[in-house]
Structures are given as structure tokens and as C-alpha cells.
Design an enzyme around this catalytic site. Structure first.
Site, short mmCIF file in Angstrom:
data_model
loop_
_atom_site.label_atom_id
_atom_site.label_comp_id
_atom_site.label_asym_id
_atom_site.label_seq_id
_atom_site.Cartn_x
_atom_site.Cartn_y
_atom_site.Cartn_z
N ASP A 1 0.67 -1.06 -0.08
CA ASP A 1 0.00 -0.11 -0.18
C ASP A 1 1.09 1.28 0.05
OD1 ASP A 1 0.88 0.22 2.62
OD2 ASP A 1 -0.96 0.55 3.88
N CYS B 1 3.37 -3.04 4.12
CA CYS B 1 2.39 -1.76 4.37
C CYS B 1 3.07 -1.09 5.09
CB CYS B 1 1.03 -2.38 4.79
SG CYS B 1 0.73 -3.51 6.21
N THR C 1 2.65 -1.26 8.94
CA THR C 1 3.28 -2.57 9.71
C THR C 1 3.63 -4.04 9.31
OG1 THR C 1 0.93 -3.34 10.02
CG2 THR C 1 1.42 -1.21 11.62
N HIS D 1 10.68 -24.64 7.44
CA HIS D 1 9.19 -25.13 8.39
C HIS D 1 7.87 -25.19 8.28
CE1 HIS D 1 11.78 -26.60 12.54
NE2 HIS D 1 12.52 -26.26 11.30
N HIS E 1 8.07 -31.33 8.60
CA HIS E 1 6.80 -30.09 7.88
C HIS E 1 5.93 -30.10 7.05
CE1 HIS E 1 9.93 -28.73 10.78
NE2 HIS E 1 11.06 -29.04 10.61
C1 RB5 Z 1 -2.09 2.41 6.45
O1 RB5 Z 1 -1.67 3.76 7.18
C2 RB5 Z 1 -1.84 1.34 7.70
O2 RB5 Z 1 -2.52 1.44 8.11
C3 RB5 Z 1 -0.92 0.32 6.81
O3 RB5 Z 1 -0.18 0.63 5.64
C4 RB5 Z 1 -0.82 -0.77 7.27
O4 RB5 Z 1 -0.06 -0.57 8.47
C5 RB5 Z 1 -2.38 -1.74 8.27
O5 RB5 Z 1 -1.66 -3.19 9.02
#
Ligand code: RB5
Length: 149
Positions: A7, A64, A66, A97, A132
């Protein structure tokens, strides 16, 4: 061929991974997003996963903010085993694994250098098979709605 997706928040890290793949002479398919305009990570998780499931790409890497949202979305798709990693040990072990076919990372969690190292580890480590495989078969059975154990 490696499928890449992100994203807007993951875009800077995806660009680092593109540079890594160029340096490894490893071709990739960029499934978007292509700009920093705000967008929804699930859309790009699906597009990237489809490139893996079709056989066009051997593995996929998602980014993304996180790594979590895009990783959760990818794992909703049958046949996808997406490991959300922020360290090289996990990236290595999930290949050995879990035979993970996708990696998700957070651009707000790992820096460019660490992200590249995690991606390289993921791409160069092979599945061990053996016991596995039985466990992965159980995951596939869960996807089919079958009872296990
Ligand atoms: C975008 O702001 C953020 O929410 C997205 O990139 C991600 O971290 C969501 O899990």
C-alpha cells in the site's frame, strides 16, 4: 519471478526490495500500488497473491506500514502462507519449516537495510520438507474445512 505488492505506507520499503532484486538479478512483477496516494492494503494483497497462486511468480513480498494488515489479508486466501517478519531468523525459519510463499514486512517497523536482509534471507532459504510437510498439509486441510487431529 517474485511478486511484489504494497500500500502507500509500504511503498518506500517495496522500492528498497526492488533494488535488492535488481542486484540479485531476480525478476519481479510489481502488483502495485505505484503512488503514495492513500489506498487499501487488502486490494494489493489479493493482486500479489494471485500472481503467486497462478504460478506466474514463485513467491511474493508484501509491504504496508506494519506488515500486519497486508499479511492478514493475504492469509485469507487459500494456498497462501504469508509470514509477517521483522527479523532474519523468522524469515529463515518460515521458509525451512512453514514453506511460506509470501513475506510481509512493515515499512514503519524495519528500515531499508534490515528489510533487504529479511527479504534476501526469505528468498534464498529452502523448505526442509519431511515432518514439516505433514503440518502444512494440516493447514491446507483447515482451509478446506476438514477436521484435523
Ligand atoms: C496505513 O496507514 C496502515 O494502516 C497500513 O499500511 C498498515 O500498517 C495496516 O496494517
Amino acid at each position: 519471478m517474485i511478486a511484489l505488492g504494497s500500500d502507500h505506507a509500504g511503498l518506500p520499503l517495496k522500492r528498497e526490495i526492488m533494488e535488492l532484486l535488481d542486484s540479485m538479478n531476480m525478476p519481479y512483477k510489481d502488483c502495485g500500488t505505484y503512488t503514495t496516494d492513500s489506498c487499501d492494503y487488502a486490494v494489493f494483497a489479493v493482486r500479489t497473491a494471485q500472481a503467486v497462486l497462478s504460478g506466474e511468480c514463485e513467491r511474493g513480498i508484501l509491504c504496508c506500514g506494519t506488515g500486519i494488515g497486508i499479511g492478514i489479508a493475504a492469509n485469507k486466501i487459500e494456498g497462501i502462507r504469508c509470514a509477517i517478519c521483522s527479523d532474519c531468523y523468522s524469515a529463515r525459519m518460515t521458509r525451512k519449516h512453514n514453506d511460506a510463499n509470501m513475506l510481509a514486512m512493515g515499512a514503519r517497523v524495519v528500515g531499508g537495510d534490515l528489510g533487504r536482509m529479511i527479504a534476501e534471507t526469505f528468498l534464498t532459504t529452502e523448505f526442509e520438507g519431511g515432518r514439516h510437510q505433514r503440518r502444512i498439509d494440516q493447514i491446507s486441510a483447515i482451509e478446506r474445512g476438514e477436521e484435523i487431529g
